[in-house]
Design a protein around this motif. Structure first.
Motif, PDB file in Angstrom:
ATOM      1  N   ARG A   4       9.810  24.477   0.071  1.00 35.25           N
ATOM      2  CA  ARG A   4      10.761  23.379  -0.176  1.00 35.25           C
ATOM      3  C   ARG A   4      10.385  22.191   0.699  1.00 35.25           C
ATOM      4  NH1 ARG A   4      15.918  26.961   0.330  1.00 35.25           N
ATOM      5  NH2 ARG A   4      15.870  28.070  -1.628  1.00 35.25           N
ATOM      6  N   PRO A   5      10.452  20.981   0.130  1.00 33.93           N
ATOM      7  CA  PRO A   5      10.064  19.794   0.915  1.00 33.93           C
ATOM      8  C   PRO A   5      10.795  19.706   2.255  1.00 33.93           C
ATOM      9  CG  PRO A   5      10.503  19.186  -1.373  1.00 33.93           C
ATOM     10  CD  PRO A   5      10.860  20.646  -1.229  1.00 33.93           C
ATOM     11  N   GLU A   6      12.100  20.078   2.276  1.00 33.24           N
ATOM     12  CA  GLU A   6      12.865  19.967   3.522  1.00 33.24           C
ATOM     13  C   GLU A   6      12.425  20.999   4.564  1.00 33.24           C
ATOM     14  OE1 GLU A   6      14.103  20.814   0.587  1.00 33.24           O
ATOM     15  OE2 GLU A   6      15.693  22.330   0.739  1.00 33.24           O
ATOM     16  N   ASN A   7      11.658  22.021   4.127  1.00 35.20           N
ATOM     17  CA  ASN A   7      11.185  23.043   5.062  1.00 35.20           C
ATOM     18  C   ASN A   7       9.718  22.875   5.441  1.00 35.20           C
ATOM     19  OD1 ASN A   7      13.576  24.412   5.362  1.00 35.20           O
ATOM     20  ND2 ASN A   7      13.176  25.848   3.695  1.00 35.20           N
ATOM     21  N   ARG A   8       9.040  21.938   4.803  1.00 32.11           N
ATOM     22  CA  ARG A   8       7.594  21.808   4.995  1.00 32.11           C
ATOM     23  C   ARG A   8       7.218  21.670   6.470  1.00 32.11           C
ATOM     24  NH1 ARG A   8       3.646  21.349   1.540  1.00 32.11           N
ATOM     25  NH2 ARG A   8       5.088  21.133  -0.178  1.00 32.11           N
ATOM     26  N   HIS A   9       7.982  20.892   7.220  1.00 30.68           N
ATOM     27  CA  HIS A   9       7.669  20.648   8.634  1.00 30.68           C
ATOM     28  C   HIS A   9       7.824  21.915   9.480  1.00 30.68           C
ATOM     29  CE1 HIS A   9      12.046  20.425   8.698  1.00 30.68           C
ATOM     30  NE2 HIS A   9      11.969  20.669   9.999  1.00 30.68           N
ATOM     31  N   ARG A  10       8.480  22.932   8.938  1.00 28.88           N
ATOM     32  CA  ARG A  10       8.707  24.164   9.717  1.00 28.88           C
ATOM     33  C   ARG A  10       7.507  25.116   9.659  1.00 28.88           C
ATOM     34  NH1 ARG A  10      14.311  26.660   8.078  1.00 28.88           N
ATOM     35  NH2 ARG A  10      13.726  28.043   9.790  1.00 28.88           N
ATOM     36  N   TYR A  11       6.569  24.867   8.736  1.00 33.81           N
ATOM     37  CA  TYR A  11       5.384  25.727   8.630  1.00 33.81           C
ATOM     38  C   TYR A  11       4.353  25.310   9.667  1.00 33.81           C
ATOM     39  CZ  TYR A  11       7.144  27.834   4.382  1.00 33.81           C
ATOM     40  OH  TYR A  11       7.914  28.536   3.486  1.00 33.81           O
ATOM     41  N   PRO A  12       3.649  26.302  10.254  1.00 32.71           N
ATOM     42  CA  PRO A  12       2.633  25.948  11.261  1.00 32.71           C
ATOM     43  C   PRO A  12       1.475  25.168  10.642  1.00 32.71           C
ATOM     44  CG  PRO A  12       2.611  28.321  10.788  1.00 32.71           C
ATOM     45  CD  PRO A  12       3.771  27.738  10.041  1.00 32.71           C
ATOM     46  N   ALA A  13       0.783  24.417  11.479  1.00 31.81           N
ATOM     47  CA  ALA A  13      -0.317  23.572  11.002  1.00 31.81           C
ATOM     48  C   ALA A  13      -1.408  24.409  10.334  1.00 31.81           C
ATOM     49  CB  ALA A  13      -0.897  22.768  12.161  1.00 31.81           C
ATOM     50  N   ASP A  14      -1.586  25.662  10.801  1.00 29.64           N
ATOM     51  CA  ASP A  14      -2.636  26.502  10.220  1.00 29.64           C
ATOM     52  C   ASP A  14      -2.116  27.382   9.081  1.00 29.64           C
ATOM     53  OD1 ASP A  14      -1.107  28.112  11.847  1.00 29.64           O
ATOM     54  OD2 ASP A  14      -2.805  29.240  12.665  1.00 29.64           O
ATOM     55  N   TRP A  15      -1.028  26.966   8.423  1.00 27.97           N
ATOM     56  CA  TRP A  15      -0.478  27.726   7.307  1.00 27.97           C
ATOM     57  C   TRP A  15      -1.526  28.028   6.223  1.00 27.97           C
ATOM     58  CZ3 TRP A  15       2.746  31.202   6.091  1.00 27.97           C
ATOM     59  CH2 TRP A  15       3.068  31.455   4.745  1.00 27.97           C
ATOM     60  N   PRO A  16      -2.376  27.060   5.846  1.00 33.00           N
ATOM     61  CA  PRO A  16      -3.384  27.388   4.812  1.00 33.00           C
ATOM     62  C   PRO A  16      -4.270  28.572   5.215  1.00 33.00           C
ATOM     63  CG  PRO A  16      -3.252  25.013   5.109  1.00 33.00           C
ATOM     64  CD  PRO A  16      -2.414  25.637   6.205  1.00 33.00           C
ATOM     65  N   GLN A  17      -4.628  28.669   6.492  1.00 30.61           N
ATOM     66  CA  GLN A  17      -5.452  29.794   6.958  1.00 30.61           C
ATOM     67  C   GLN A  17      -4.634  31.090   6.971  1.00 30.61           C
ATOM     68  OE1 GLN A  17      -5.346  26.758   8.628  1.00 30.61           O
ATOM     69  NE2 GLN A  17      -7.371  26.049   7.966  1.00 30.61           N
ATOM     70  N   ILE A  18      -3.382  30.998   7.402  1.00 39.50           N
ATOM     71  CA  ILE A  18      -2.510  32.179   7.424  1.00 39.50           C
ATOM     72  C   ILE A  18      -2.340  32.705   6.000  1.00 39.50           C
ATOM     73  CG2 ILE A  18      -0.140  32.992   7.848  1.00 39.50           C
ATOM     74  CD1 ILE A  18      -0.030  30.853  10.132  1.00 39.50           C
ATOM     75  N   ARG A  19      -2.050  31.779   5.086  1.00 41.63           N
ATOM     76  CA  ARG A  19      -1.850  32.143   3.690  1.00 41.63           C
ATOM     77  C   ARG A  19      -3.103  32.833   3.137  1.00 41.63           C
ATOM     78  NH1 ARG A  19      -2.827  31.299  -1.097  1.00 41.63           N
ATOM     79  NH2 ARG A  19      -1.245  31.371  -2.730  1.00 41.63           N
ATOM     80  N   ALA A  20      -4.283  32.261   3.446  1.00 38.68           N
ATOM     81  CA  ALA A  20      -5.550  32.830   2.961  1.00 38.68           C
ATOM     82  C   ALA A  20      -5.768  34.236   3.534  1.00 38.68           C
ATOM     83  CB  ALA A  20      -6.704  31.907   3.323  1.00 38.68           C
TER      84      ALA A  20
END
Ligand SMILES: [Zn+2]
Length: 142
Positions: A4-20
């Motif tokens: 959700r756009p309102e939650n985007r800032h709550r994800y860590p900067a390395d979320w793409p790596q975590i997700r992968a």
């Protein structure tokens, strides 16, 4: 679930790596029901996923049904065809505790839409139950 756009800032900067990393752990399949990410097919009432059959072959290219259409699906394991509403499986990474900042591996699951929604529905029902209980407790002890 999409972020959700309102939650985007709550994800860590390395979320793409975590997700992968979680996607690789799951071998790109739902960690609950086992369906492969991006599969095209339909679900039986009991939740089993059947792969869509190709509609036709045009100039050596298979033509597939579109999500939303009804078309024939089958699977070697059940040995029959079913006319089902076609969906595209999209797996996403779920936080078991619904806290975007909490990205330990054991808190994350790679799930298809169906398993993600089923988990969230249970969680929401439990949260509503606890909220109602808390509300009643306040009424009893104002
Ligand atoms: Zn699933």
């Amino acid at each position: 679930m999409p972020i959700r756009p309102e939650n985007r800032h709550r994800y860590p900067a390395d979320w793409p790596q975590i997700r992968a990393r979680i996607q690789a752990r799951a071998k790109n399949c739902c960690e609950q029901c086992g369906v492969s990410n991006h599969s095209l097919g339909g679900r039986l009432r009991d939740g089993r996923f059947l792969h869509a059959e190709a509609k036709e072959e045009k100039r050596l290219q298979l033509v597939w049904p579109e999500p939303g259409e009804r078309f024939w699906c089958s699977d070697r394991s059940i040995g029959r065809r079913e006319l089902l509403r076609i969906i595209r499986i999209v797996c996403t990474v779920a936080h078991l505790d619904h806290v975007p900042e909490h990205c330990d591996d054991e808190n994350l699951k790679f799930w298809c839409q169906r398993c993600h929604l089923a988990y969230d529905a249970r969680h929401h029902a439990e949260s509503a139950y606890h909220a109602r209980r808390a509300g009643r407790a306040l009424e009893m002890f104002p």
